[in-house]
Design an enzyme around this catalytic site. Structure first.
Site, PDB file in Angstrom:
ATOM      1  CB  CYS A 113      -0.966  -0.024   1.170  1.00 42.72           C
ATOM      2  SG  CYS A 113      -2.214  -1.319   0.975  1.00 42.72           S
ATOM      3  CG  HIS A 254      -3.054   3.446   1.698  1.00 45.50           C
ATOM      4  ND1 HIS A 254      -3.468   3.079   0.443  1.00 45.50           N
ATOM      5  CD2 HIS A 254      -3.229   2.355   2.494  1.00 45.50           C
ATOM      6  CE1 HIS A 254      -3.866   1.821   0.479  1.00 45.50           C
ATOM      7  NE2 HIS A 254      -3.731   1.353   1.706  1.00 45.50           N
ATOM      8  CG  ASN A 284      -6.529  -0.751   0.655  1.00 45.73           C
ATOM      9  OD1 ASN A 284      -5.884  -0.239  -0.262  1.00 45.73           O
ATOM     10  ND2 ASN A 284      -5.947  -1.295   1.716  1.00 45.73           N
TER      11      ASN A 284
END
Ligand code: COA
Length: 329
Positions: A113, A254, A284
């Site tokens: 990520c 993020h 996500n």
């Protein structure tokens, strides 16, 4: 040393939506639980014949069109991803060929990520070295290919998507990358991983049967690390630039969990209007969250030329970091 600025941005998400209500029919979960614990309402899921390079190409084309340049004008191409089309050739090579980017070199960057955050930094440094004028950094992930849709603890979290940023030298010394602070901590490796498929545990009937080609996560361990590290990275980065949250126009984190972003923003003293949260619409998307959130910030008029923007990410590895930019367009 020339400064490096972000000069264009393009995104792509596949049209098919997977809502919390759809997930209610697939696993033992509820819209309320997902919304309260994560902030996610829906995510986009790629069609079976769409791979990461396909979404990367779409996002790249939007960015190139926005800047009014051809792929053949690019000097380097990075694809940030944990879901490449295949191990090799790299997805960067596949994208280069499809775009017709004749004079680039490039590679895939894997940092889960944090991939795009790191890619922005690498791209900026290629430009700041004076050796590259146009670097395209793409973040693209087809997370739906490595998610076990019978595991309620992970399948609610992820979506598919892609984003691309063009990085170029800045004629104005005030614009572009100001500072960055990146950190990896491999002691957290077991908390979030796809165990099989690599050289440690090559694919076999056994690995498939045991579902080891899917994302496995200790959600609470990741959550605790992310809440602490996202804030610490931002705080340290700002402090060494004699700034605090109050000096920042826009915080783009993020998008893994709304609670992680909100905790970071609260501790930095940043009001909601300066904090970009679009996890409700995309989930996500791993390497695509930062460009997708930037696009929404720009579209909504919340990120404007001259604004200071902090990017922050935490991911599997663990990988973490933050970077400080002055937005250039
Ligand atoms: N629906 C309903 N219940 C669920 C569920 C779901 N989708 N997933 C888990 N649960 C249950 C658990 O089984 C547990 O039940 P129990 O108390 O009976 O054992 C309970 O909900 C609480 O689970 P827990 O894991 O403690 O929830 P949480 O508040 O930590 O939220 C995450 C889970 C995954 C949302 C959260 O840990 C998280 O966001 N972690 C970080 C994820 C992340 O950032 N990953 C990407 C890295 S960048």
């Amino acid at each position: 040393m020339p400064k490096a600025k972000i000069s264009a941005l393009g995104c792509y998400v596949p049209p098919r939506l997977l809502t919390n209500f759809d997930l209610e029919k697939m696993v033992d979960t509820s819209n309320e639980w997902i919304l309260e614990r994560t902030g996610i309402v829906e995510r986009h899921i790629a069609a079976p014949d769409v791979a990461t390079s396909d979404m990367a190409v779409e996002a790249a084309r939007v960015a190139l069109a926005q800047r009014g340049i051809e792929a053949s004008d690019l000097d380097a191409l990075l694809v940030c991803t944990v879901t490449p089309d295949m191990y090799f050739p790299s997805t960067a090579c596949l994208v280069q060929h499809r775009l017709g980017a004749k004079k680039v070199w490039g590679f895939d960057l894997i940092a889960a990520c944090s991939s795009f955050l790191y890619g922005m930094g690498v791209g900026a440094h290629l430009v700041m070295a004076g050796t590259h004028k146009k670097v395209l950094v793409i973040g693209a992930d087809t997370m739906s290919r490595i998610i076990d849709y019978t595991d309620r603890s992970t399948c609610i979290l992820f979506g598919d998507g892609a984003g691309a940023m063009l990085i170029e030298p800045s004629e104005d010394d005030n614009n572009g990358l100001i500072d960055f602070l990146y950190e990896i901590d491999g002691s957290g490796g077991d908390a979030l991983k796809m165990p099989a498929g690599g050289s440690r545990m090559p694919p076999s009937h056994d690995t498939v049967e045991k579902k080891l080609h899917y994302v496995h996560q200790d959600g609470q361990a990741v959550f605790k690390y992310a809440v602490r590290k996202m804030y610490e990275a931002c705080r340290e980065l700002l402090a060494r630039n004699n700034m605090s949250g109050k000096d920042i126009g826009c915080l783009i984190c993020h998008q893994a969990n709304r609670r992680i972003i909100q905790a970071t923003a609260d501790r930095l003293g940043m009001p909601p209007e300066k904090v970009i949260i679009n996890i409700d619409r995309y989930g996500n998307t791993t390497s695509a969250t930062l460009p997708l959130a930037t696009r929404d910030a720009v579209t909504e008029g919340r990120l404007k030329k001259g604004d200071l923007v902090v990017y922050a990410a935490v991911g599997a590895g663990f990988t973490a970091g933050a970077s400080l930019w002055r937005w250039a367009y």
